[in-house]
Design a protein around this motif. Structure first.
Motif, short mmCIF file in Angstrom:
data_model
loop_
_atom_site.label_atom_id
_atom_site.label_comp_id
_atom_site.label_asym_id
_atom_site.label_seq_id
_atom_site.Cartn_x
_atom_site.Cartn_y
_atom_site.Cartn_z
N LEU A 122 0.83 -1.20 0.00
CA LEU A 122 0.00 0.00 0.00
C LEU A 122 0.87 1.25 0.00
CD1 LEU A 122 -2.71 1.46 0.23
CD2 LEU A 122 -2.62 1.11 2.70
N ALA A 182 -7.13 1.57 4.46
CA ALA A 182 -7.56 2.52 3.43
C ALA A 182 -8.44 3.60 4.05
CB ALA A 182 -8.31 1.79 2.32
N THR A 214 -8.90 -0.59 -2.83
CA THR A 214 -7.54 -0.46 -2.29
C THR A 214 -7.08 -1.76 -1.65
OG1 THR A 214 -7.92 1.90 -1.89
CG2 THR A 214 -6.08 0.88 -0.72
N ILE A 289 -4.96 6.28 -7.87
CA ILE A 289 -5.07 5.80 -6.49
C ILE A 289 -5.21 6.98 -5.54
CG2 ILE A 289 -3.86 4.58 -4.64
CD1 ILE A 289 -2.62 2.83 -6.89
#
Length: 314
Positions: A122, A182, A214, A289
């Motif tokens: 991430l 997220a 995500t 993103i």
């Protein structure tokens, strides 16, 4: 947010975004450092539980489990009235949930390892990622989780009991935790949007759907794995109905409308598909993103996503 009222288990409010509680790390860590992942409360609980043959008293739970607990457990107790008495009451009503949760406790070492890998991923996908702490503890059967800008707290026994999520409990914990991380980013980067007390169906579905997408990018799967099978072959019908309701502020037909044993939350699925459409149509994936996690205008995001009911996605 993952409010989890979807299974009749409300998640903590996100008030006071600007000031982090004292239990939380307040700054972004380097992706390679990852978050602090606390599981020690679980092991202390089951030491007490086993010594009492599954029937610890409320005073034992308060004195030996809660009082010496982690900062995250204390934060949960403050937010959600978790006391020795409330745990003992739920344990008496649902002893099977605490006995069954031992199978989830057994996978925690691997969950911690895999979560670290997923969150480093991430951090690569979204460099501003803030690695707030995560705590897995045992509570009073609800909530499944409390997530705000300061971190993530998961109730082991509560998440273990949600039997319609991933049957592999190791996978379940990893994907749910990444979904929650997220939400931490959303709460930090777009607090007014994320903490809107009266969101529309579209807004709330995009918050949850963004977290689902995500999670899939970072961990390999969404958290709500049950929705794929539920919706297969009905995509356009469901999404036509969603368009009809998207401006309503009554969320009950689309979000937070399940129980521990009955799934719901089709808004998560529609929001995920809108976020995925946005990403797939974007030329700059890294910027996409950021747009997904830092969203502040649901209508503008929807227009740019090129999503439409029944859209075929890769």
């Amino acid at each position: 947010m993952m409010k989890w009222t979807s299974i009749a288990l409300a998640v903590g409010a996100l008030a006071g975004m600007a000031a982090s509680p004292s239990w939380a790390a307040s700054s972004s860590a380097a992706p390679e450092a990852g978050p602090a992942i606390h599981v020690e409360d679980v092991y202390r609980f089951y030491k007490i539980y086993d010594a009492a043959q599954g029937r610890p008293s409320d005073s034992q739970l308060q004195r030996d489990y809660l009082d010496p607990g982690s900062a995250g457990l204390h934060h949960l107790a403050t937010l959600r009235n978790v006391t020795g008495a409330s745990i003992a009451k739920n344990m008496e009503a649902h002893p099977e949930n605490y006995a069954d949760a031992k199978r989830c406790m057994a996978v925690l070492p691997r969950v911690r390892e895999r979560l670290g890998v997923a969150l480093r991923r991430l951090g690569q996908l979204y460099p501003p990622t803030t690695f707030a702490p995560a705590t897995i503890a045992v509570g009073r059967g609800k909530p499944v989780g409390v997530t705000d800008a300061s971190g993530v707290i998961i109730g082991l026994e509560a998440l273990c009991a949600v039997n319609y999520l991933d049957a592999n409990v190791e996978d379940r914990f990893v994907h749910v935790l990444v979904h929650e991380y997220a939400h931490v980013q959303q709460a930090l980067r777009a607090p007014a949007f994320y903490d809107n007390p009266k969101p529309t169906v579209l807004e709330e579905s995009l918050i949850e759907g963004a977290a689902e997408f995500t999670a899939e990018l970072a961990s390999g799967s969404v958290a709500y794995t049950d929705l794929k099978a539920m919706t297969k072959g009905h995509e356009k019908t469901i999404e036509d109905a969603f368009v009809t309701d998207e401006d309503k502020t009554d969320l009950s037909a689309w979000l937070y409308n399940g129980t521990l044993t009955k799934p719901g939350d089709l808004g998560y699925w529609v929001g995920y598909r809108i976020a995925k459409s946005y990403y797939q149509h974007a030329a700059d994936k890294r910027q996409a993103i950021r747009d997904i996690l830092e969203m502040t205008d649901a209508r503008a995001f929807l227009a740019r996503s090129r999503w439409h009911p029944g859209i075929r996605l890769q």
